[in-house]
Enzyme design. Structure first.
Site, PDB file in Angstrom:
ATOM      1  N   ASN A  54      43.641  43.332  30.389  1.00 47.77           N
ATOM      2  CA  ASN A  54      43.579  44.137  31.612  1.00 47.77           C
ATOM      3  C   ASN A  54      44.918  44.265  32.338  1.00 47.77           C
ATOM      4  O   ASN A  54      44.962  44.567  33.522  1.00 47.77           O
ATOM      5  CB  ASN A  54      42.443  43.651  32.530  1.00 47.77           C
ATOM      6  CG  ASN A  54      42.620  42.229  32.999  1.00 47.77           C
ATOM      7  OD1 ASN A  54      43.590  41.564  32.641  1.00 47.77           O
ATOM      8  ND2 ASN A  54      41.698  41.753  33.813  1.00 47.77           N
ATOM      9  N   TYR A  92      45.481  29.148  35.759  1.00 52.19           N
ATOM     10  CA  TYR A  92      44.070  29.545  35.663  1.00 52.19           C
ATOM     11  C   TYR A  92      43.122  28.336  35.722  1.00 52.19           C
ATOM     12  O   TYR A  92      42.010  28.408  35.178  1.00 52.19           O
ATOM     13  CB  TYR A  92      43.839  30.319  34.368  1.00 52.19           C
ATOM     14  CG  TYR A  92      44.263  31.782  34.423  1.00 52.19           C
ATOM     15  CD1 TYR A  92      43.802  32.638  35.441  1.00 52.19           C
ATOM     16  CD2 TYR A  92      45.090  32.327  33.444  1.00 52.19           C
ATOM     17  CE1 TYR A  92      44.183  33.979  35.474  1.00 52.19           C
ATOM     18  CE2 TYR A  92      45.455  33.679  33.479  1.00 52.19           C
ATOM     19  CZ  TYR A  92      45.002  34.496  34.493  1.00 52.19           C
ATOM     20  OH  TYR A  92      45.352  35.829  34.534  1.00 52.19           O
ATOM     21  N   GLU A 135      50.250  30.217  43.849  1.00 55.23           N
ATOM     22  CA  GLU A 135      50.764  30.883  42.644  1.00 55.23           C
ATOM     23  C   GLU A 135      52.258  31.191  42.775  1.00 55.23           C
ATOM     24  O   GLU A 135      53.016  31.014  41.814  1.00 55.23           O
ATOM     25  CB  GLU A 135      49.968  32.169  42.384  1.00 55.23           C
ATOM     26  CG  GLU A 135      48.539  31.871  41.945  1.00 55.23           C
ATOM     27  CD  GLU A 135      47.634  33.101  41.834  1.00 55.23           C
ATOM     28  OE1 GLU A 135      46.470  32.919  41.483  1.00 55.23           O
ATOM     29  OE2 GLU A 135      48.098  34.225  42.112  1.00 55.23           O
ATOM     30  N   HIS A 164      47.798  40.907  36.809  1.00 56.47           N
ATOM     31  CA  HIS A 164      47.184  39.833  37.609  1.00 56.47           C
ATOM     32  C   HIS A 164      47.580  40.022  39.066  1.00 56.47           C
ATOM     33  O   HIS A 164      48.711  40.416  39.357  1.00 56.47           O
ATOM     34  CB  HIS A 164      47.694  38.458  37.141  1.00 56.47           C
ATOM     35  CG  HIS A 164      47.377  37.366  38.130  1.00 56.47           C
ATOM     36  ND1 HIS A 164      46.161  36.715  38.146  1.00 56.47           N
ATOM     37  CD2 HIS A 164      48.081  36.868  39.181  1.00 56.47           C
ATOM     38  CE1 HIS A 164      46.153  35.844  39.157  1.00 56.47           C
ATOM     39  NE2 HIS A 164      47.305  35.919  39.785  1.00 56.47           N
ATOM     40  N   LYS A 196      50.934  41.398  32.675  1.00 58.57           N
ATOM     41  CA  LYS A 196      50.605  40.506  31.568  1.00 58.57           C
ATOM     42  C   LYS A 196      51.294  40.986  30.276  1.00 58.57           C
ATOM     43  O   LYS A 196      51.818  42.116  30.231  1.00 58.57           O
ATOM     44  CB  LYS A 196      49.074  40.467  31.411  1.00 58.57           C
ATOM     45  CG  LYS A 196      48.363  39.854  32.632  1.00 58.57           C
ATOM     46  CD  LYS A 196      46.848  39.901  32.482  1.00 58.57           C
ATOM     47  CE  LYS A 196      46.149  39.195  33.629  1.00 58.57           C
ATOM     48  NZ  LYS A 196      44.662  39.220  33.470  1.00 58.57           N
TER      49      LYS A 196
HETATM   50  P1  GDP Z   1      41.122  38.615  38.116  1.00 53.12           P
HETATM   51  O1  GDP Z   1      41.422  37.793  39.342  1.00 53.12           O
HETATM   52  O2  GDP Z   1      40.642  39.997  38.450  1.00 53.12           O
HETATM   53  O3  GDP Z   1      42.275  38.655  37.136  1.00 53.12           O
HETATM   54  O4  GDP Z   1      39.869  37.932  37.369  1.00 53.12           O
HETATM   55  P2  GDP Z   1      39.504  36.377  37.157  1.00 53.12           P
HETATM   56  O5  GDP Z   1      40.358  35.500  38.013  1.00 53.12           O
HETATM   57  O6  GDP Z   1      38.028  36.268  37.292  1.00 53.12           O
HETATM   58  O7  GDP Z   1      39.851  36.136  35.614  1.00 53.12           O
HETATM   59  C1  GDP Z   1      41.190  35.976  35.212  1.00 53.12           C
HETATM   60  C2  GDP Z   1      41.423  36.755  33.949  1.00 53.12           C
HETATM   61  O8  GDP Z   1      40.605  36.233  32.913  1.00 53.12           O
HETATM   62  C3  GDP Z   1      41.026  38.240  34.020  1.00 53.12           C
HETATM   63  O9  GDP Z   1      42.014  39.061  34.600  1.00 53.12           O
HETATM   64  C4  GDP Z   1      40.827  38.561  32.564  1.00 53.12           C
HETATM   65  O10 GDP Z   1      42.077  38.758  31.888  1.00 53.12           O
HETATM   66  C5  GDP Z   1      40.214  37.270  32.041  1.00 53.12           C
HETATM   67  N1  GDP Z   1      38.749  37.347  32.035  1.00 53.12           N
HETATM   68  C6  GDP Z   1      37.895  37.284  33.094  1.00 53.12           C
HETATM   69  N2  GDP Z   1      36.625  37.404  32.704  1.00 53.12           N
HETATM   70  C7  GDP Z   1      36.659  37.534  31.347  1.00 53.12           C
HETATM   71  C8  GDP Z   1      35.668  37.700  30.340  1.00 53.12           C
HETATM   72  O11 GDP Z   1      34.464  37.742  30.607  1.00 53.12           O
HETATM   73  N3  GDP Z   1      36.109  37.805  29.047  1.00 53.12           N
HETATM   74  C9  GDP Z   1      37.436  37.762  28.722  1.00 53.12           C
HETATM   75  N4  GDP Z   1      37.785  37.873  27.435  1.00 53.12           N
HETATM   76  N5  GDP Z   1      38.405  37.612  29.642  1.00 53.12           N
HETATM   77  C10 GDP Z   1      38.016  37.497  30.934  1.00 53.12           C
HETATM   78 MG    MG Z   2      41.707  35.773  39.525  1.00 50.51          MG
END
Ligand code: GDP
Ligand code: MG
Length: 153
Positions: free
Chosen positions: A115, A52, A129, A118, A12
Protein backbone atom coordinates in the site's frame (compact mmCIF):
# COMPACT_ATOMS: atom_id res chain seq x y z
CA UNK A 1 -4.52 24.45 16.71
CA UNK A 2 -0.76 24.66 16.31
CA UNK A 3 0.74 24.87 12.85
CA UNK A 4 3.82 22.91 13.91
CA UNK A 5 2.31 19.47 14.52
CA UNK A 6 4.59 16.83 13.03
CA UNK A 7 3.85 13.44 11.50
CA UNK A 8 6.04 10.60 10.28
CA UNK A 9 5.32 9.71 6.66
CA UNK A 10 7.19 6.96 4.84
CA UNK A 11 7.17 5.86 1.22
CA UNK A 12 7.48 2.09 1.50
CA UNK A 13 9.83 -0.01 -0.71
CA UNK A 14 7.11 -0.58 -3.33
CA UNK A 15 6.46 3.17 -3.58
CA UNK A 16 10.18 3.86 -4.01
CA UNK A 17 10.56 1.07 -6.62
CA UNK A 18 7.53 2.31 -8.53
CA UNK A 19 8.84 5.86 -8.84
CA UNK A 20 6.23 7.36 -6.54
CA UNK A 21 8.51 9.47 -4.31
CA UNK A 22 7.86 12.59 -6.40
CA UNK A 23 4.06 12.25 -6.70
CA UNK A 24 3.67 11.49 -2.98
CA UNK A 25 5.88 14.38 -1.86
CA UNK A 26 3.99 16.66 -4.25
CA UNK A 27 0.67 15.96 -2.49
CA UNK A 28 2.06 17.03 0.89
CA UNK A 29 3.83 20.06 -0.58
CA UNK A 30 0.89 21.28 -2.58
CA UNK A 31 -1.44 20.95 0.41
CA UNK A 32 0.82 23.42 2.22
CA UNK A 33 2.67 21.12 4.60
CA UNK A 34 6.33 21.74 5.35
CA UNK A 35 9.06 19.10 5.01
CA UNK A 36 11.09 18.93 8.22
CA UNK A 37 13.22 15.83 7.50
CA UNK A 38 13.81 13.35 4.70
CA UNK A 39 16.16 10.42 4.02
CA UNK A 40 16.35 7.19 2.06
CA UNK A 41 16.98 4.28 4.40
CA UNK A 42 16.95 0.50 4.20
CA UNK A 43 15.64 -0.50 7.62
CA UNK A 44 16.70 -3.60 9.55
CA UNK A 45 14.15 -6.21 10.60
CA UNK A 46 14.77 -5.25 14.26
CA UNK A 47 14.03 -1.59 13.50
CA UNK A 48 10.81 -2.53 11.69
CA UNK A 49 9.73 -4.89 14.47
CA UNK A 50 10.00 -1.92 16.85
CA UNK A 51 8.18 0.37 14.42
CA UNK A 52 5.30 -2.10 14.04
CA UNK A 53 5.45 -3.52 17.60
CA UNK A 54 1.68 -3.10 18.10
CA UNK A 55 1.05 -5.50 15.18
CA UNK A 56 3.46 -8.23 16.39
CA UNK A 57 0.65 -10.74 17.00
CA UNK A 58 -0.94 -10.42 13.56
CA UNK A 59 -0.61 -13.26 11.03
CA UNK A 60 0.68 -10.85 8.38
CA UNK A 61 3.44 -9.49 10.67
CA UNK A 62 6.41 -11.54 9.29
CA UNK A 63 5.40 -10.69 5.72
CA UNK A 64 4.97 -7.03 6.64
CA UNK A 65 8.47 -6.86 8.14
CA UNK A 66 10.00 -8.67 5.14
CA UNK A 67 8.20 -6.30 2.71
CA UNK A 68 9.33 -3.22 4.62
CA UNK A 69 12.94 -4.51 4.80
CA UNK A 70 13.05 -5.40 1.09
CA UNK A 71 14.53 -2.12 -0.14
CA UNK A 72 14.95 1.55 0.57
CA UNK A 73 12.20 3.52 2.27
CA UNK A 74 11.83 7.28 1.92
CA UNK A 75 11.36 8.41 5.52
CA UNK A 76 10.00 11.91 6.11
CA UNK A 77 8.67 14.27 8.72
CA UNK A 78 5.94 16.64 7.56
CA UNK A 79 4.79 19.57 9.63
CA UNK A 80 1.67 21.71 9.72
CA UNK A 81 -1.74 22.26 11.27
CA UNK A 82 -3.43 18.91 12.00
CA UNK A 83 -0.61 17.17 10.10
CA UNK A 84 -1.20 13.73 11.66
CA UNK A 85 -4.90 13.40 10.83
CA UNK A 86 -4.67 15.19 7.51
CA UNK A 87 -1.62 13.11 6.57
CA UNK A 88 -3.74 9.96 7.07
CA UNK A 89 -6.48 11.50 4.93
CA UNK A 90 -3.99 12.16 2.13
CA UNK A 91 -2.79 8.52 2.34
CA UNK A 92 -6.28 6.96 2.26
CA UNK A 93 -7.57 3.80 3.95
CA UNK A 94 -5.17 1.03 4.98
CA UNK A 95 -6.74 -1.27 2.36
CA UNK A 96 -6.27 0.52 -0.97
CA UNK A 97 -9.41 -1.08 -2.39
CA UNK A 98 -11.35 0.87 0.27
CA UNK A 99 -9.45 4.12 -0.41
CA UNK A 100 -11.16 6.98 -2.20
CA UNK A 101 -9.79 8.05 -5.58
CA UNK A 102 -7.75 11.21 -4.99
CA UNK A 103 -5.95 9.67 -2.03
CA UNK A 104 -2.44 8.27 -2.47
CA UNK A 105 -3.46 4.65 -1.87
CA UNK A 106 -6.69 5.18 -3.82
CA UNK A 107 -4.71 6.36 -6.84
CA UNK A 108 -1.58 4.19 -6.68
CA UNK A 109 -2.26 0.87 -4.92
CA UNK A 110 -4.44 -2.25 -4.87
CA UNK A 111 -3.23 -4.76 -2.23
CA UNK A 112 -3.10 -3.98 1.50
CA UNK A 113 0.32 -5.65 1.65
CA UNK A 114 1.63 -3.25 -1.04
CA UNK A 115 0.00 0.00 0.00
CA UNK A 116 3.00 2.24 -0.83
CA UNK A 117 3.00 4.55 2.19
CA UNK A 118 2.89 4.85 5.96
CA UNK A 119 1.54 7.66 8.13
CA UNK A 120 1.41 8.03 11.92
CA UNK A 121 -2.05 7.43 13.38
CA UNK A 122 -1.90 9.80 16.39
CA UNK A 123 0.22 12.68 17.69
CA UNK A 124 1.75 10.43 20.35
CA UNK A 125 2.71 7.69 17.89
CA UNK A 126 4.06 10.34 15.52
CA UNK A 127 6.43 11.56 18.23
CA UNK A 128 7.58 7.98 18.94
CA UNK A 129 8.06 7.19 15.24
CA UNK A 130 9.97 10.41 14.53
CA UNK A 131 12.32 9.61 17.42
CA UNK A 132 12.76 6.04 16.12
CA UNK A 133 13.57 7.04 12.54
CA UNK A 134 15.43 10.36 12.97
CA UNK A 135 18.14 11.83 15.15
CA UNK A 136 17.15 15.26 16.53
CA UNK A 137 19.80 16.97 14.38
CA UNK A 138 18.23 15.52 11.22
CA UNK A 139 15.10 17.64 11.78
CA UNK A 140 15.12 21.07 10.19
CA UNK A 141 13.42 24.03 11.81
CA UNK A 142 12.71 26.64 9.15
CA UNK A 143 10.12 29.22 8.18
CA UNK A 144 8.40 28.49 4.91
CA UNK A 145 8.16 31.65 2.83
CA UNK A 146 4.55 30.74 1.96
CA UNK A 147 3.55 30.36 5.63
CA UNK A 148 1.39 33.48 5.86
CA UNK A 149 -0.33 32.57 2.58
CA UNK A 150 -1.25 29.09 3.81
CA UNK A 151 -2.28 30.05 7.36
CA UNK A 152 -4.66 32.87 8.27
CA UNK A 153 -2.92 33.04 11.66
P1 GDP B 1 -1.86 1.77 8.50
O1 GDP B 1 -1.66 2.57 9.76
O2 GDP B 1 -2.97 2.32 7.64
O3 GDP B 1 -0.58 1.60 7.71
O4 GDP B 1 -2.38 0.31 8.92
P2 GDP B 1 -1.95 -0.62 10.17
O5 GDP B 1 -1.14 0.14 11.16
O6 GDP B 1 -3.20 -1.29 10.64
O7 GDP B 1 -1.05 -1.75 9.47
C1 GDP B 1 0.28 -1.46 9.11
C2 GDP B 1 0.56 -2.03 7.76
O8 GDP B 1 0.44 -3.45 7.81
C3 GDP B 1 -0.43 -1.61 6.66
O9 GDP B 1 -0.14 -0.36 6.08
C4 GDP B 1 -0.25 -2.73 5.66
O10 GDP B 1 0.94 -2.56 4.88
C5 GDP B 1 -0.05 -3.93 6.57
N1 GDP B 1 -1.31 -4.64 6.81
C6 GDP B 1 -2.35 -4.26 7.60
N2 GDP B 1 -3.35 -5.15 7.56
C7 GDP B 1 -2.93 -6.14 6.73
C8 GDP B 1 -3.50 -7.36 6.27
O11 GDP B 1 -4.62 -7.73 6.62
N3 GDP B 1 -2.75 -8.11 5.40
C9 GDP B 1 -1.50 -7.72 4.99
N4 GDP B 1 -0.83 -8.51 4.14
N5 GDP B 1 -0.93 -6.57 5.40
C10 GDP B 1 -1.63 -5.80 6.26
MG1 MG C 1 -0.62 2.09 11.46
Amino acid sequence: MSSNEQTFIAIKPDGVQRGLIGPIIQRFEQRGFKLAAIKLVTASKEHLETHYADLAGKPFFPGLVAYMASGPICAMVWEGRDAVKTGRTLLGATNPLASQPGTIRGDFAIDVGRNVCHGSDAVESAQKEIALWFKPEELQSWKQSQHDWVYEK
